[in-house]
Design a protein around this motif. Structure first.
Motif, PDB file in Angstrom:
ATOM      1  N   VAL A 123      24.338  94.779 107.457  1.00  0.00           N
ATOM      2  CA  VAL A 123      24.559  95.666 106.312  1.00  0.00           C
ATOM      3  C   VAL A 123      23.285  96.353 105.877  1.00  0.00           C
ATOM      4  O   VAL A 123      23.289  97.500 105.480  1.00  0.00           O
ATOM      5  CB  VAL A 123      25.176  94.911 105.121  1.00  0.00           C
ATOM      6  N   VAL A 124      22.180  95.666 105.939  1.00  0.00           N
ATOM      7  CA  VAL A 124      20.941  96.226 105.432  1.00  0.00           C
ATOM      8  C   VAL A 124      20.224  96.917 106.581  1.00  0.00           C
ATOM      9  O   VAL A 124      20.218  96.433 107.693  1.00  0.00           O
ATOM     10  CB  VAL A 124      20.042  95.107 104.866  1.00  0.00           C
ATOM     11  N   GLN A 137      22.100  86.773  96.124  1.00  0.00           N
ATOM     12  CA  GLN A 137      21.173  86.716  94.990  1.00  0.00           C
ATOM     13  C   GLN A 137      21.158  88.092  94.325  1.00  0.00           C
ATOM     14  O   GLN A 137      21.568  89.074  94.941  1.00  0.00           O
ATOM     15  CB  GLN A 137      19.743  86.418  95.494  1.00  0.00           C
ATOM     16  N   PRO A 138      20.629  88.181  93.071  1.00  0.00           N
ATOM     17  CA  PRO A 138      20.483  89.501  92.454  1.00  0.00           C
ATOM     18  C   PRO A 138      19.552  90.406  93.258  1.00  0.00           C
ATOM     19  O   PRO A 138      18.554  89.896  93.781  1.00  0.00           O
ATOM     20  CB  PRO A 138      19.856  89.181  91.079  1.00  0.00           C
ATOM     21  N   PRO A 139      19.816  91.703  93.412  1.00  0.00           N
ATOM     22  CA  PRO A 139      20.852  92.446  92.692  1.00  0.00           C
ATOM     23  C   PRO A 139      22.212  92.454  93.375  1.00  0.00           C
ATOM     24  O   PRO A 139      23.097  93.188  92.941  1.00  0.00           O
ATOM     25  CB  PRO A 139      20.270  93.866  92.690  1.00  0.00           C
ATOM     26  N   PHE A 140      22.422  91.642  94.427  1.00  0.00           N
ATOM     27  CA  PHE A 140      23.724  91.664  95.110  1.00  0.00           C
ATOM     28  C   PHE A 140      24.713  90.705  94.448  1.00  0.00           C
ATOM     29  O   PHE A 140      25.731  91.121  93.931  1.00  0.00           O
ATOM     30  CB  PHE A 140      23.546  91.331  96.595  1.00  0.00           C
ATOM     31  N   GLY A 158      30.379  92.360  96.462  1.00  0.00           N
ATOM     32  CA  GLY A 158      31.744  92.606  96.949  1.00  0.00           C
ATOM     33  C   GLY A 158      31.764  93.700  98.006  1.00  0.00           C
ATOM     34  O   GLY A 158      32.464  93.610  99.020  1.00  0.00           O
ATOM     35  N   VAL A 159      30.970  94.742  97.775  1.00  0.00           N
ATOM     36  CA  VAL A 159      30.916  95.840  98.745  1.00  0.00           C
ATOM     37  C   VAL A 159      30.257  95.380 100.044  1.00  0.00           C
ATOM     38  O   VAL A 159      30.685  95.758 101.140  1.00  0.00           O
ATOM     39  CB  VAL A 159      30.172  97.060  98.150  1.00  0.00           C
ATOM     40  N   VAL A 160      29.229  94.546  99.930  1.00  0.00           N
ATOM     41  CA  VAL A 160      28.578  94.019 101.138  1.00  0.00           C
ATOM     42  C   VAL A 160      29.604  93.232 101.970  1.00  0.00           C
ATOM     43  O   VAL A 160      29.691  93.388 103.195  1.00  0.00           O
ATOM     44  CB  VAL A 160      27.382  93.110 100.764  1.00  0.00           C
TER      45      VAL A 160
END
Ligand SMILES: [Zn+2]
Length: 698
Positions: free
Chosen positions: A8-9, A510-513, A528-530
């Motif tokens: 994803v990243v 973890q934040p911000p995810f 959720g989008v990830v």
């Protein structure tokens, strides 16, 4: 071989880890790390969300957080990376204190850390640890020994350039194990094109001024590195010329990134005799014996046969001395980050400064943490999980994943362009997806890796050899479905098409995810989008070609496949556009899978949030106490999780090599495809965030 692991990243984070630059807090190295928690008040209310949603969400945050000098990029995710590394650092430091009570695992990670952090010792050693390898190359008498030399480099030099998921970084070629495309339960030998020191073939072939300038700097870099390794200036310059000539011819022979996205192009089964016939001058039996490859591969998968035919011409064309120069470069290049300052600086100067735009190097401790994570991370990760991933986080994430899978099920049911027979197959595949969350059930046993306290390079070589053999030992055995390819602190996630699994390391939960202190609207918009993104990869233009068992098999009715391709082409066209800041054009066919996953991910997460709120008797459009509706916060949290500014050099390198679009497009292009977004901010037709021809696959 990481051909079909779709993350994803943008993998530049990983890439930077290897090439010894990247993330640090602004200005000073030792400030406390700060996790970014989403707050809707971060937006710039003077801007219009319907004109440029990314600017609306991110511009204030970015203005307050300029890119630090040792970074090529800086975003809301950067504080998390710093935070994750701080946890690992603590564990490594504790284990490095010599005491009689250290267990075997603590000895490994502690001595690895001590050897890496010991700058005076590295300085005193200079290039000494290169000498045995250089002597070995100097003793080469004929081209028939090329196989031995390449085998030795593969087993010992990890390479200074990784993270490009379309290129196996290896001297001459790549060899490893992989699942068979037609029978995913089997593991066979995989043979890939390789041999380049630049990120991919375009860097050698494109003839615009910028590309030429980079190639010329690369040639200077090769020359400087060879001088550091002991060559005279004139010898090094001549060798650099040879290396450029060889690598340029290899680049021309390589299959390009877009063609490599179609697994059918890579699925070339061959007997060892046929592999040998492609390149008669490279002795495969000798190579396989040298690397101690198991003899039990029923066949080999050759990703790019044309490359190996061309390699034969190249071996014949160049003299033994030319090949020795190429091998010296590969050896030095792969060892540079682990030597003394002169090597490290020169390596950084080309790979991080020229290619990515960083102004300063990372502090040493961060380079050592990243080295330990790469080399021993499947054991070191225990320390991270213990601190950063409590059971409550796992439980909430598991529920989110189930909600997202439920959303895709509902989405498939409602599709108007798909026949019932294909829908049924799609659901079979969806229900077969295995979820892996946080960390592996079993920690890897590194007890056979010999770690010493006085040579970082030797430790890295030991770990490289261990990993190389661990991969080869899979050949001929049943596939291990439980294995992870990312370490627990990794800020990334992936879908594995051949295992049909989705994988979320604790590092991204973890934040911000993922933020356990926040409401559902925020978590569905970010993590959720990830999750939706990774699930969608099972059904993007690449993933849809694999079935529920991970076999390359067409389960689509012909008219549904045609309808799919039309929809996919809409996405590919939408993302084919000039990137003025980078001076290059983005190829929508390279990024099509990732873009499809972003669009599917945001839609599935929105559907899941709607269902969740409805079940609780809440509305998407009723304002909360903070003055924002859940619908608005969902999209804002999405944008916020991707606020990330890049230096122009990184931008250019990413567009040319990486299948992920730049963050701005990952946000704006996706929301512009969604009427649900336009409703959130009352965007009118004709504004940039309301696309006239909206694309939708899932
Ligand atoms: Zn992806």
């Amino acid at each position: 071989m990481r051909i079909l692991k779709l993350s994803v990243v943008a993998l530049f984070l990983f890439l930077l880890a290897i090439s010894s630059t990247s993330a640090q807090q602004p200005n000073t190295a030792e400030q406390a790390p700060k996790l970014e928690h989403f707050d809707p008040n971060v937006v710039d209310k003077t801007l219009d969300p319907c004109q440029d949603f990314y600017q609306f969400t991110c511009s204030k945050w970015m203005a307050a957080h300029p890119i630090p000098p040792d970074q090529a990029a800086w975003g809301t995710v950067s504080g998390l990376q710093y935070w994750n590394e701080g946890i690992l650092r603590q564990a490594l430091e504790n284990a490095s204190v010599l005491s009689s009570g250290r267990n075997g695992y603590e000895q490994k990670i502690g001595d690895y850390w001590a050897a890496c952090m010991d700058e005076p010792r590295l300085e005193a050693a200079g290039g000494r640890d290169l000498k045995p390898g250089l002597d070995r190359i100097a003793a080469m008498k004929s081209k028939s020994e090329l196989a031995d030399q390449v085998a030795h480099i593969h087993m010992s030099a990890p390479g200074a350039w990784e993270g490009n998921d379309n290129q196996t970084p290896a001297a001459l070629l790549g060899y490893g194990s992989q699942q068979d495309y037609d029978d995913s339960s089997r593991v066979v030998g995989g043979i890939d094109q390789g041999g380049l020191g630049l990120p991919n073939r375009d860097f050698y072939i494109k003839d615009d001024a910028k590309s030429k300038a980079i190639l010329s700097k690369y040639q200077d870099h090769i020359s400087k590195m060879l001088q550091l390794a002991g060559e005279s200036a004139s010898q090094a310059a001549a060798d650099a010329n040879v290396v450029i000539a060889i690598e340029t011819d290899m680049a021309k022979a390589q299959m390009d990134n877009v063609a490599r996205r179609d697994p059918k192009n890579l699925n070339n089964k061959m007997s060892l005799e046929r592999v040998q016939a492609l390149t008669p001058s490279f002795d495969w039996k000798r190579y396989l014996a040298d690397v101690a490859s198991p003899p039990s591969s029923p066949h080999y998968l050759v990703s790019a046969p044309a490359f190996f035919e061309e390699l034969e011409q190249l071996i014949q064309l160049h003299s033994v001395d030319d090949w020795k120069a190429y091998l010296r470069w590969q050896l030095v290049h792969g060892s540079a980050p682990y030597l003394n300052k002169a090597f490290v600086d020169e390596n950084w100067n080309f790979y991080s400064h020229t290619l990515l735009g960083s102004e300063n190097q990372l502090p040493r401790w961060r380079r050592c943490v990243r080295g330990a994570d790469r080399d021993l991370g499947m054991a070191l990760g225990q320390a991270y999980v213990g601190v950063a991933f409590p059971p409550a986080n796992k439980e909430r994430t598991v529920n989110l994943v189930h909600d997202m899978e439920q959303a895709l099920n509902q989405d498939i049911t409602g599709l108007d362009w798909m026949q019932p027979a294909t829908k049924q197959q799609a659901k079979v595949k969806l229900h077969a997806i295995e979820d892996k969350i946080g960390y592996p059930n079993q920690w890897r046993d590194y007890s056979s890796v010999k770690i010493v306290r006085d040579s970082w390079l030797n430790n890295v070589r030991e770990a490289t050899t261990f990993e190389f053999h661990r991969q080869l030992n899979k050949i001929g055995k049943p596939v291990d479905r439980a294995e992870w390819v990312m370490t627990p602190p990794t800020i990334d996630a992936y879908y594995d098409a051949q295992l049909n699994t989705i994988n979320f390391p604790a590092g991204i939960l973890q934040p911000p995810f993922f933020d356990n202190s926040k409401e559902d609207a925020v978590n569905y918009g970010a993590i959720g989008v990830v999750i939706g993104h990774e699930i969608t990869h099972g059904f993007d233009d690449q993933g849809r070609k694999f079935d529920a068992r991970g076999n390359l098999r067409d389960w689509w009715m012909p008219q549904d496949a045609t309808a799919y391709e039309e929809r996919g082409e809409c996405i590919a066209q939408q993302y084919t556009e000039e990137v003025p800041e980078a001076g290059v054009k983005q190829d929508g066919h390279l990024t099509q899978g990732e873009d499809t996953a972003d669009n599917g991910g945001l839609r599935l997460a929105f559907m899941a949030l709607g269902a969740k709120l409805q079940a609780a008797g809440k509305s998407l459009d009723e304002k909360d106490a903070d003055g924002w509706t859940p619908r608005q916060k969902f999209f804002l949290a999405y944008g916020f999780s991707w606020c990330d500014q890049f230096r122009p050099e990184l931008m250019r390198t990413q567009v040319l090599t990486n299948p992920h679009s730049l963050p701005k497009y990952r946000v704006n292009n996706v929301v512009a495809n969604m009427p649900e977004f336009q409703q959130a901010f009352s965007c009118k037709a004709g504004t940039p965030m309301v696309r006239a021809n909206q694309c939708r696959v899932w």
